[in-house]
Design an enzyme around this catalytic site. Structure first.
Site, PDB file in Angstrom:
ATOM      1  N   TYR A  77      -4.450  11.722  -0.425  1.00  0.00           N
ATOM      2  CA  TYR A  77      -3.791  11.251  -1.703  1.00  0.00           C
ATOM      3  C   TYR A  77      -4.472   9.884  -2.286  1.00  0.00           C
ATOM      4  CZ  TYR A  77       0.531   9.237  -3.896  1.00  0.00           C
ATOM      5  OH  TYR A  77       1.246   8.737  -5.011  1.00  0.00           O
TER       6      TYR A  77
ATOM      7  N   SER B 272      -1.546   5.333  -8.839  1.00  0.00           N
ATOM      8  CA  SER B 272      -0.668   5.004  -7.872  1.00  0.00           C
ATOM      9  C   SER B 272      -1.396   3.512  -7.527  1.00  0.00           C
ATOM     10  CB  SER B 272      -0.566   5.660  -6.839  1.00  0.00           C
ATOM     11  OG  SER B 272      -0.172   5.069  -5.521  1.00  0.00           O
TER      12      SER B 272
ATOM     13  N   LYS C  39      -5.517   9.841  -6.320  1.00  0.00           N
ATOM     14  CA  LYS C  39      -4.950   9.045  -7.337  1.00  0.00           C
ATOM     15  C   LYS C  39      -6.321   8.180  -7.970  1.00  0.00           C
ATOM     16  CE  LYS C  39      -0.615  10.260  -7.511  1.00  0.00           C
ATOM     17  NZ  LYS C  39      -0.004  10.909  -8.460  1.00  0.00           N
TER      18      LYS C  39
END
Length: 291
Positions: free
Chosen positions: A199, A184, A203
């Site tokens: 998160y 991402s 990533k």
């Protein structure tokens, strides 16, 4: 066998370019087998479609939506005339990943694996890490890392062993394996206004994990990541319209992307067109990270 010496020097001519100098044949995946995790909908489903259109047989993995996954597989088979089957796999479990590949996909897909897309992922929807009870935040953090980072490692471990074996045994039609993980842009920037530290960290870990594998796997496989920006998928449904307007304010192209707009990036990395491409993070974000 390592292609780097103890002194940190790489072996010369340890890979070979494709025989063809025509570009379109290099994008063909005819006769190849691909696994795409998290492929019931969204990015994973679009990628599976793209691979099938290019001629690959595709195993799609899902976590919980059996009927939707089986319908997606049937639609891919009907539309593109390839083999496609859905499997329920918990990517956060190494035994589950290993069994799914070795006991199910390989026997049912001509005993070969050419491409693995580690696309399973879950979002952080809980705001600042310091808000709420510590126990709850730690539990959610572990869930994110278990799926997004550990799951990618488990998939890479299983796929890498197969890629290496197939190269050593000279499997017919096998050039190099291609491992692609969905990272991402959040692995390289800090998103606002939504706050999602866990998160973002997961990533960032995926990006560096795969860069490291690219060096380890020279000679039998390539390893790359795709880092989408804001894409219209279920993973971002928790964000309200005000947040999404703020996203669009920061995207030079002025909109969120659609899953279909990622097909080309994944197809390139999966195919022999990317024969000299390994260790990259391909950002597809409408220009978000450019300013």
């Amino acid at each position: 066998m390592s292609h780097v010496s103890p002194a940190g020097l790489f072996a010369h001519d340890s890979t070979a370019p494709p025989a063809s100098n025509r570009v379109l044949p290099l994008f063909s995946l005819a006769g190849k087998t691909a696994i795409v995790s998290g492929a019931t909908a969204g990015i994973g489903y679009a990628v599976a479609q793209g691979f099938a259109e290019a001629g690959a047989n595709v195993a799609i993995w899902y976590n919980s939506k059996k009927e939707q996954a089986e319908a997606a597989a049937a639609e891919i088979e009907k539309d593109f005339g390839v083999k496609c089957k859905a499997y329920q796999v918990n990517v956060a479990s190494f035994p589950a990943v290993s069994s799914a590949v070795n006991d199910h996909v390989l026997p049912e897909f001509n005993s070969r694996l050419d491409i693995f897309v580690a696309n399973s992922g879950i979002a952080w929807e809980d705001g600042p890490m310091l808000d709420g009870a510590a126990e709850d935040r730690i539990r959610r953090y572990k869930q994110i890392v278990d799926t997004n980072l550990d799951g990618t490692f488990f998939c890479a471990r299983v796929a890498g062993e197969i890629f290496r074996r197939q190269k050593q045994e000279g499997l017919e039609g096998f050039t190099y394996g291609s491992f692609i993980a969905t990272a991402s842009m959040s692995g390289s920037i800090v998103n606002i206004p939504q706050l999602q530290t866990a998160y973002n960290a997961s990533k960032a870990g995926v990006i560096h994990l795969v860069k490291s594998l690219a060096v380890e796997w020279v000679g039998f496989a390539r390893a790359n990541t795709v880092s989408p920006g804001y894409i219209v998928t279920e993973i971002s449904k928790f964000c309200d319209e005000g947040t999404k307007r703020a996203w669009r304010d920061k995207i030079p192209m002025g909109r969120e992307g659609m899953p279909n707009e990622l097909k080309g990036a994944y197809l390139y990395l999966a195919s022999d067109a990317a024969s000299y491409t390994t260790g990259i993070d391909l950002v597809v974000d409408g220009g978000y990270c450019a300013p």
